[in-house]
Motif scaffolding. Structure first.
Motif, PDB file in Angstrom:
ATOM      1  N   PRO B 148       0.930  -0.767   0.164  1.00  0.00           N
ATOM      2  CA  PRO B 148      -0.190   0.155   0.213  1.00  0.00           C
ATOM      3  C   PRO B 148       0.758   1.476   0.056  1.00  0.00           C
ATOM      4  O   PRO B 148       0.199   2.214  -0.491  1.00  0.00           O
ATOM      5  N   ARG B 149       1.765   0.918   0.416  1.00  0.00           N
ATOM      6  CA  ARG B 149       3.047   3.002   0.432  1.00  0.00           C
ATOM      7  C   ARG B 149       3.972   3.070  -0.496  1.00  0.00           C
ATOM      8  O   ARG B 149       4.664   3.438  -0.662  1.00  0.00           O
ATOM      9  N   SER B 150       3.885   1.620  -1.994  1.00  0.00           N
ATOM     10  CA  SER B 150       4.580   1.805  -2.738  1.00  0.00           C
ATOM     11  C   SER B 150       4.692   3.229  -3.129  1.00  0.00           C
ATOM     12  O   SER B 150       5.517   4.013  -4.396  1.00  0.00           O
ATOM     13  N   LEU B 151       3.119   4.100  -3.419  1.00  0.00           N
ATOM     14  CA  LEU B 151       3.336   5.338  -4.932  1.00  0.00           C
ATOM     15  C   LEU B 151       4.216   5.790  -3.589  1.00  0.00           C
ATOM     16  O   LEU B 151       4.628   6.779  -4.901  1.00  0.00           O
ATOM     17  N   ASP B 152       3.599   6.310  -2.209  1.00  0.00           N
ATOM     18  CA  ASP B 152       4.369   7.410  -1.366  1.00  0.00           C
ATOM     19  C   ASP B 152       6.418   6.691  -1.558  1.00  0.00           C
ATOM     20  O   ASP B 152       6.209   7.789  -1.685  1.00  0.00           O
ATOM     21  N   VAL B 153       6.642   5.771  -1.860  1.00  0.00           N
ATOM     22  CA  VAL B 153       7.585   5.662  -1.918  1.00  0.00           C
ATOM     23  C   VAL B 153       8.342   5.578  -3.574  1.00  0.00           C
ATOM     24  O   VAL B 153       9.482   7.137  -3.429  1.00  0.00           O
ATOM     25  N   LEU B 154       7.523   5.599  -3.832  1.00  0.00           N
ATOM     26  CA  LEU B 154       8.528   5.457  -5.651  1.00  0.00           C
ATOM     27  C   LEU B 154       7.604   7.379  -6.552  1.00  0.00           C
ATOM     28  O   LEU B 154       8.398   7.816  -6.929  1.00  0.00           O
ATOM     29  N   GLY B 155       6.852   7.559  -6.341  1.00  0.00           N
ATOM     30  CA  GLY B 155       5.841   8.873  -6.895  1.00  0.00           C
ATOM     31  C   GLY B 155       7.055   9.524  -6.944  1.00  0.00           C
ATOM     32  O   GLY B 155       6.894  10.440  -8.439  1.00  0.00           O
ATOM     33  N   PRO B 156       7.344  10.353  -5.677  1.00  0.00           N
ATOM     34  CA  PRO B 156       7.812  11.572  -5.588  1.00  0.00           C
ATOM     35  C   PRO B 156       9.589  11.188  -6.138  1.00  0.00           C
ATOM     36  O   PRO B 156       9.646  12.930  -6.369  1.00  0.00           O
ATOM     37  N   ASN B 157       9.925  10.154  -6.984  1.00  0.00           N
ATOM     38  CA  ASN B 157      10.910   9.973  -7.077  1.00  0.00           C
ATOM     39  C   ASN B 157      10.459   9.656  -8.562  1.00  0.00           C
ATOM     40  O   ASN B 157      12.053   9.567  -9.455  1.00  0.00           O
ATOM     41  N   LEU B 162       2.477   9.068 -11.452  1.00  0.00           N
ATOM     42  CA  LEU B 162       2.446   7.656 -11.145  1.00  0.00           C
ATOM     43  C   LEU B 162       1.148   7.391 -10.571  1.00  0.00           C
ATOM     44  O   LEU B 162       0.211   6.308 -10.691  1.00  0.00           O
ATOM     45  N   GLY B 163       1.233   8.424  -9.593  1.00  0.00           N
ATOM     46  CA  GLY B 163      -0.151   8.416  -9.196  1.00  0.00           C
ATOM     47  C   GLY B 163      -1.617   8.263  -9.381  1.00  0.00           C
ATOM     48  O   GLY B 163      -2.628   8.138 -10.013  1.00  0.00           O
ATOM     49  N   SER B 164      -1.608   8.652 -11.331  1.00  0.00           N
ATOM     50  CA  SER B 164      -2.291   9.104 -12.355  1.00  0.00           C
ATOM     51  C   SER B 164      -2.551   6.916 -13.457  1.00  0.00           C
ATOM     52  O   SER B 164      -3.367   7.623 -14.056  1.00  0.00           O
ATOM     53  N   MET B 165      -1.064   6.813 -12.922  1.00  0.00           N
ATOM     54  CA  MET B 165      -1.847   5.440 -13.310  1.00  0.00           C
ATOM     55  C   MET B 165      -2.502   4.814 -12.906  1.00  0.00           C
ATOM     56  O   MET B 165      -2.677   4.151 -11.993  1.00  0.00           O
ATOM     57  N   LYS B 166      -3.533   3.657 -14.117  1.00  0.00           N
ATOM     58  CA  LYS B 166      -4.758   2.744 -13.598  1.00  0.00           C
ATOM     59  C   LYS B 166      -3.739   1.040 -13.704  1.00  0.00           C
ATOM     60  O   LYS B 166      -2.637   1.423 -14.091  1.00  0.00           O
ATOM     61  N   TYR B 167      -3.982   0.950 -12.784  1.00  0.00           N
ATOM     62  CA  TYR B 167      -3.770  -1.084 -12.712  1.00  0.00           C
ATOM     63  C   TYR B 167      -3.345  -1.551 -14.394  1.00  0.00           C
ATOM     64  O   TYR B 167      -4.180  -0.778 -14.953  1.00  0.00           O
ATOM     65  N   TYR B 168      -2.712  -2.105 -14.695  1.00  0.00           N
ATOM     66  CA  TYR B 168      -2.297  -2.568 -16.069  1.00  0.00           C
ATOM     67  C   TYR B 168      -1.711  -1.491 -16.819  1.00  0.00           C
ATOM     68  O   TYR B 168      -2.414  -1.736 -17.773  1.00  0.00           O
ATOM     69  N   THR B 169      -0.626  -0.748 -16.711  1.00  0.00           N
ATOM     70  CA  THR B 169      -0.353   0.670 -18.040  1.00  0.00           C
ATOM     71  C   THR B 169       1.411   0.159 -17.414  1.00  0.00           C
ATOM     72  O   THR B 169       1.158   0.180 -16.464  1.00  0.00           O
ATOM     73  N   VAL B 170       1.598   0.956 -18.496  1.00  0.00           N
ATOM     74  CA  VAL B 170       2.897   0.965 -18.471  1.00  0.00           C
ATOM     75  C   VAL B 170       3.369   2.698 -19.115  1.00  0.00           C
ATOM     76  O   VAL B 170       2.832   2.827 -19.573  1.00  0.00           O
ATOM     77  N   LEU B 171       4.341   2.730 -18.705  1.00  0.00           N
ATOM     78  CA  LEU B 171       5.306   3.795 -19.697  1.00  0.00           C
ATOM     79  C   LEU B 171       6.055   4.251 -19.864  1.00  0.00           C
ATOM     80  O   LEU B 171       7.334   2.991 -18.534  1.00  0.00           O
ATOM     81  N   ASP B 172       6.428   5.441 -20.368  1.00  0.00           N
ATOM     82  CA  ASP B 172       8.524   5.495 -20.341  1.00  0.00           C
ATOM     83  C   ASP B 172       8.920   6.136 -19.533  1.00  0.00           C
ATOM     84  O   ASP B 172       8.381   7.430 -19.334  1.00  0.00           O
ATOM     85  N   ALA B 173       9.724   6.676 -17.980  1.00  0.00           N
ATOM     86  CA  ALA B 173       9.586   8.025 -17.705  1.00  0.00           C
ATOM     87  C   ALA B 173      10.980   7.489 -16.829  1.00  0.00           C
ATOM     88  O   ALA B 173      11.900   7.154 -17.336  1.00  0.00           O
ATOM     89  N   GLU B 174      11.360   8.921 -16.082  1.00  0.00           N
ATOM     90  CA  GLU B 174      12.219   8.768 -15.060  1.00  0.00           C
ATOM     91  C   GLU B 174      12.230   7.842 -13.092  1.00  0.00           C
ATOM     92  O   GLU B 174      11.416   8.877 -13.424  1.00  0.00           O
ATOM     93  N   VAL B 175      13.044   7.665 -12.599  1.00  0.00           N
ATOM     94  CA  VAL B 175      13.005   7.321 -11.666  1.00  0.00           C
ATOM     95  C   VAL B 175      14.571   7.008 -11.127  1.00  0.00           C
ATOM     96  O   VAL B 175      15.700   6.644 -11.711  1.00  0.00           O
ATOM     97  N   PHE B 176      14.737   8.407 -10.419  1.00  0.00           N
ATOM     98  CA  PHE B 176      15.953   8.911  -9.600  1.00  0.00           C
ATOM     99  C   PHE B 176      16.571   9.215 -11.234  1.00  0.00           C
ATOM    100  O   PHE B 176      17.630   9.178 -10.765  1.00  0.00           O
ATOM    101  N   GLY B 177      16.057  10.430 -11.882  1.00  0.00           N
ATOM    102  CA  GLY B 177      17.033  10.703 -12.406  1.00  0.00           C
ATOM    103  C   GLY B 177      17.940  10.019 -14.152  1.00  0.00           C
ATOM    104  O   GLY B 177      18.457   9.730 -14.310  1.00  0.00           O
ATOM    105  N   LYS B 178      17.370   7.863 -13.259  1.00  0.00           N
ATOM    106  CA  LYS B 178      17.737   7.325 -14.454  1.00  0.00           C
ATOM    107  C   LYS B 178      16.250   6.857 -15.863  1.00  0.00           C
ATOM    108  O   LYS B 178      15.138   6.795 -15.125  1.00  0.00           O
TER     109      LYS B 178
END
Lengths: 127, 361
Positions: B148-157, B162-178
């Motif tokens: 349940p805390r996954s979004l809190d951990v990954l979202g800000p980074n 990510l919060g607006s992603m629906k279940y079973y969707t995918v996107l290309d982006a960066e996490v921690f600048g990578k």
């Protein structure tokens, strides 16, 4: 009990022999390897057991393993405290975490069990 | 044996390493029940880099995958992820997979144990299709953040919302600048994300996730609790609930089969199978007592063998013994009483509705 005063089987049971009464448990090493113990299947009091033969089962989330009797005799008592509190096996494996007491009819197998140092060596070598 | 980018980290952090489908993977760091609870209550971090990642590009990528997969790939929109089976011509399951559609490519994520088989199957059948296939399993790293805390951990980074992603969707982006591929998917029955980064940046990103998750008490998790979590969520596991002798309809996976889609391997066989009424059904069982009914244990009713257990465990969330089994249709209704032979002793069990555990949304 001080584990240094106990004998150990290659299948990770420990034995404390006092006269003709053997107290048997599962070693600290084995309990830590298993983790997540969910059930012990005890023998009935009065059951005859022979050395090297299974007398019960220890079940963890990962696997189920037989418990082997290190000596021959008759089950005199089982540790029913474990039924509600399996954590005793990890908290106090050589004391409150004992599993069964056996009235020994033939202690000859006891002499061939490992002492603490030899058992530790076996565990460290990855068996 | 194959190693993921985090192998040394696992070994240095108490990971108990086991051989899993040719990969050296952590089965647990502390205990399975502690890691299991961390995912249900907070957030767990899994190395899932052993999962196969195969990229498809070229003008016929869609057409080829639609031929390969039982789901309808032509209806997949950019950013969608779908569960599907890969079947042989007899309708037997070669693998269960996720298919991802991007702007410029498709991806299949396949089971580690089936990667070689699926890569060969693709090679065998791609003739006549203008498609490029790139198995990126060993050149990338993949991890799952579940709970349940996954979004809190990954979202800000993350560089995307990510919060607006629906279940079973995918996107290309960066996490921690990578650079990263992020999907809102998982194998635990909880909310969460699965993330692919480059092999070289895997270790750095993993440790950044751990650091930013410290406040949420993030817990590294091994394959041991991945199995107990998926079992509570009644998600099938290849080699247990299904294999090449099992068809997707019997396995209860009809939602991954679109009979109105174009031609795919196994379609005509599945059409025949779908008309049969004598096939076994995958059910859930709850057992009395604490002994675990493990794979292969026989299910009995009225003194006769009626089926077998495919997976069983002690459910840490429900505090009881659960299992999945195949039984005849007339014994598949919730409430039906059966017995399971556990190493020679019969234990009472009851058929229950699946999943065993469903998260509160």
């Amino acid at each position: 009990m001080d584990p240094k005063t106990l004998r150990f089987s290659k299948t990770h049971e420990w034995v404390h022999l006092n006269g003709d009464i053997a107290t048997v448990g599962v070693s600290d090493f084995a309990v830590k390897e298993l983790t997540d113990i969910v059930h012990l299947e005890f023998p009935e009091v009065g059951t005859s057991v022979s050395a090297g033969q299974p007398f019960g089962e220890i079940e963890s989330v990962k696997s189920v393993n037989d418990l082997y009797s290190p000596v021959a005799g008759v089950i005199e008592a089982v540790n029913s405290d474990l039924e509600d509190n399996l954590a005793l096996m990890s908290d106090d494996p050589y004391g409150a975490g004992w599993v069964v007491r056996i009235k020994v009819s033939d202690a000859s197998a006891y002499e061939s069990l490992l002492d603490h140092a030899a058992y530790e060596q076996m565990c460290q070598s990855g068996h | 044996m194959l190693q993921t980018a985090l192998h040394d980290w696992h070994a240095a952090n108490g990971g108990r390493m086991v051989d899993f489908a040719g990969w050296s993977m952590p089965i647990q760091y502390s205990t399975i029940t502690v890691e299991h609870a961390a995912v249900r209550e907070r957030v767990g971090l899994f190395d899932i880099a052993h999962m196969g990642r195969i990229i498809f590009t070229g003008p016929d990528a869609e057409k080829f995958l639609d031929r390969l997969l039982t789901n309808d790939v032509t209806r997949l929109r950019v950013g969608q992820v779908r569960y599907s089976l890969v079947c042989n011509e007899q309708g037997g399951i070669l693998d269960d997979v996720l298919v991802y559609r991007f702007e410029d490519r498709y991806m299949l994520v396949v089971n580690a144990s089936n990667r070689d088989k699926i890569v060969s199957w693709i090679e065998e059948h791609r003739g006549g299709f203008d498609v490029q296939v790139d198995d990126q399993t060993t050149t990338t790293f993949m991890f799952a953040l579940q709970g349940p805390r996954s979004l809190d951990v990954l979202g800000p980074n993350a560089s995307a919302d990510l919060g607006s992603m629906k279940y079973y969707t995918v996107l290309d982006a960066e996490v921690f600048g990578k650079k990263a591929t992020i999907s809102r998917t998982g194998y635990t029955g909880e909310d969460g994300f699965e993330v692919i980064v480059s092999l070289a940046e895997g270790s750095e990103v993993w440790q950044s996730v751990l650091q930013s998750g410290a406040e949420a008490d993030i817990t590294p998790c091994g394959l041991g609790c991945r199995d107990t979590l998926r079992l509570e969520a009644a998600m099938p596991l290849y080699g247990h609930e299904m294999d090449e002798r099992t068809d997707p309809l019997t396995a209860g996976l009809a939602f991954g089969v679109k009979m109105d889609a174009g031609e795919f391997f196994g379609k005509s066989a599945l059409k025949v199978i779908s008309a049969r009424t004598d096939l076994p059904v995958r059910v859930g069982l709850k057992l009395e007592g604490k002994r675990i009914a493990r794979e292969g244990a026989i299910v009995r009713a009225e003194n006769a063998e009626v089926g077998h257990i495919t997976s069983g465990t002690f459910s840490p969330t429900l505090n009881e013994v659960i299992a999945m089994a195949y039984v005849p249709g007339n014994l598949s209704q919730p409430g039906t009483a059966v017995e399971v032979d556990i190493r020679g002793k019969c234990v009472a069990a009851e058929v229950v509705a699946l999943p065993f555990y469903r998260r509160q949304k």
